[in-house]
Design a protein around this motif. Structure first.
Motif, PDB file in Angstrom:
ATOM      1  N   TYR A  80       0.834  -1.193   0.000  1.00 39.04           N
ATOM      2  CA  TYR A  80       0.000   0.000   0.000  1.00 39.04           C
ATOM      3  C   TYR A  80       0.867   1.240   0.000  1.00 39.04           C
ATOM      4  CZ  TYR A  80      -3.845  -3.091   1.297  1.00 39.04           C
ATOM      5  OH  TYR A  80      -4.790  -4.071   1.295  1.00 39.04           O
ATOM      6  N   PHE A  81       0.428   2.272  -0.722  1.00 39.81           N
ATOM      7  CA  PHE A  81       1.091   3.568  -0.665  1.00 39.81           C
ATOM      8  C   PHE A  81       0.750   4.237   0.662  1.00 39.81           C
ATOM      9  CE2 PHE A  81       0.797   2.941  -5.304  1.00 39.81           C
ATOM     10  CZ  PHE A  81       2.148   3.090  -5.624  1.00 39.81           C
ATOM     11  N   PRO A  82       1.582   5.156   1.150  1.00 37.32           N
ATOM     12  CA  PRO A  82       1.329   5.785   2.450  1.00 37.32           C
ATOM     13  C   PRO A  82      -0.021   6.504   2.543  1.00 37.32           C
ATOM     14  CG  PRO A  82       3.554   6.266   1.722  1.00 37.32           C
ATOM     15  CD  PRO A  82       2.867   5.573   0.575  1.00 37.32           C
ATOM     16  N   THR A  83      -0.537   6.965   1.420  1.00 34.29           N
ATOM     17  CA  THR A  83      -1.809   7.691   1.447  1.00 34.29           C
ATOM     18  C   THR A  83      -3.009   6.781   1.177  1.00 34.29           C
ATOM     19  OG1 THR A  83      -1.536   8.212  -0.894  1.00 34.29           O
ATOM     20  CG2 THR A  83      -0.729   9.841   0.717  1.00 34.29           C
ATOM     21  N   GLU A  84      -2.745   5.478   1.048  1.00 37.98           N
ATOM     22  CA  GLU A  84      -3.781   4.513   0.688  1.00 37.98           C
ATOM     23  C   GLU A  84      -4.233   3.739   1.934  1.00 37.98           C
ATOM     24  OE1 GLU A  84      -4.110   1.422  -3.047  1.00 37.98           O
ATOM     25  OE2 GLU A  84      -2.162   1.933  -2.264  1.00 37.98           O
ATOM     26  N   ALA A  85      -5.525   3.522   2.060  1.00 38.51           N
ATOM     27  CA  ALA A  85      -6.053   2.771   3.199  1.00 38.51           C
ATOM     28  C   ALA A  85      -5.850   1.271   2.997  1.00 38.51           C
ATOM     29  CB  ALA A  85      -7.542   3.064   3.375  1.00 38.51           C
ATOM     30  N   MET A  86      -5.456   0.592   4.097  1.00 41.11           N
ATOM     31  CA  MET A  86      -5.381  -0.870   4.084  1.00 41.11           C
ATOM     32  C   MET A  86      -6.795  -1.388   4.332  1.00 41.11           C
ATOM     33  SD  MET A  86      -1.961  -1.448   6.357  1.00 41.11           S
ATOM     34  CE  MET A  86      -1.972  -3.198   6.165  1.00 41.11           C
ATOM     35  N   LEU A  87      -7.199  -2.399   3.576  1.00 32.48           N
ATOM     36  CA  LEU A  87      -8.557  -2.918   3.679  1.00 32.48           C
ATOM     37  C   LEU A  87      -8.572  -4.303   4.314  1.00 32.48           C
ATOM     38  CD1 LEU A  87      -9.851  -1.837   0.158  1.00 32.48           C
ATOM     39  CD2 LEU A  87     -10.096  -0.638   2.340  1.00 32.48           C
ATOM     40  N   PHE A  88      -9.549  -4.517   5.194  1.00 33.56           N
ATOM     41  CA  PHE A  88      -9.740  -5.806   5.843  1.00 33.56           C
ATOM     42  C   PHE A  88     -11.215  -6.165   5.751  1.00 33.56           C
ATOM     43  CE2 PHE A  88      -6.099  -3.862   7.838  1.00 33.56           C
ATOM     44  CZ  PHE A  88      -5.164  -4.888   7.857  1.00 33.56           C
ATOM     45  N   GLU A  89     -11.480  -7.448   5.713  1.00 32.46           N
ATOM     46  CA  GLU A  89     -12.851  -7.933   5.691  1.00 32.46           C
ATOM     47  C   GLU A  89     -13.143  -8.563   7.050  1.00 32.46           C
ATOM     48  OE1 GLU A  89     -14.332 -11.470   3.203  1.00 32.46           O
ATOM     49  OE2 GLU A  89     -14.588  -9.696   1.924  1.00 32.46           O
ATOM     50  N   VAL A  90     -14.231  -8.112   7.683  1.00 30.56           N
ATOM     51  CA  VAL A  90     -14.627  -8.643   8.984  1.00 30.56           C
ATOM     52  C   VAL A  90     -15.962  -9.357   8.818  1.00 30.56           C
ATOM     53  CG1 VAL A  90     -15.230  -8.073  11.367  1.00 30.56           C
ATOM     54  CG2 VAL A  90     -13.424  -6.803  10.211  1.00 30.56           C
TER      55      VAL A  90
END
Length: 159
Positions: A80-90
């Protein structure tokens, strides 16, 4: 005392029972899964002993809820780029049987005292600084997307 309730005092115990013909539902088993609030106020025995006011909120259930929470990264190995959100599935699941009495509530939120890196954490676009409540019937599953956006600084780590 409400005419819909029976008050039974024995020894040091106070029991409150429903009058079945006064139930808002047709029978006791239809109460399962519903919430209630019990308030005992101004209670005093014949000897003049006064019970402190008491309030209790719960739901009618024969068994405790059994939620299951699984967090996965739908993009393993992705950078991920520093300005990009990391995505998780819950995925949150009530693993009890599909019955009215098996309804449960799960609260998903962030303990802000542990967010020392000033991360921005959202679920479906709403901040988890305000916890989100999910009501799940027996056997029901709900999936939500969590995003984690880096706060100020040069790196992002999870301890």
């Amino acid at each position: 005392v409400s005419p819909d309730l029976l008050l039974v005092c024995a020894g040091n115990q106070l029991e409150i029972q429903f009058v079945e013909k006064s139930l808002p539902q047709m029978s006791f088993n239809q109460l399962l899964g519903h919430t209630y609030q019990l308030m005992v106020e101004n209670a005093q025995d014949n000897a003049g002993n006064v019970l402190e006011d008491y309030t209790y909120q719960s739901n009618f259930a024969c068994h405790p809820p059994e939620p299951e929470i699984v967090i996965t990264n739908p993009y393993p190995g992705r950078h991920y780029f520093p300005t990009e959100a990391m995505l998780f599935e819950v995925t949150i699941k009530n693993i009890r049987v599909s019955e009215e009495w098996a309804r449960t509530w799960v609260v998903l939120g962030v303990d802000l005292s542990t967010n020392t890196a000033d991360l921005k954490i959202t679920a479906n676009g709403d901040s988890l600084a305000v916890p989100q409540e999910y009501q799940l019937d027996g056997g029901e599953t709900v999936t939500t997307e969590i995003s984690v956006l880096k706060g100020p600084g040069r790196s992002l780590t999870f301890d």
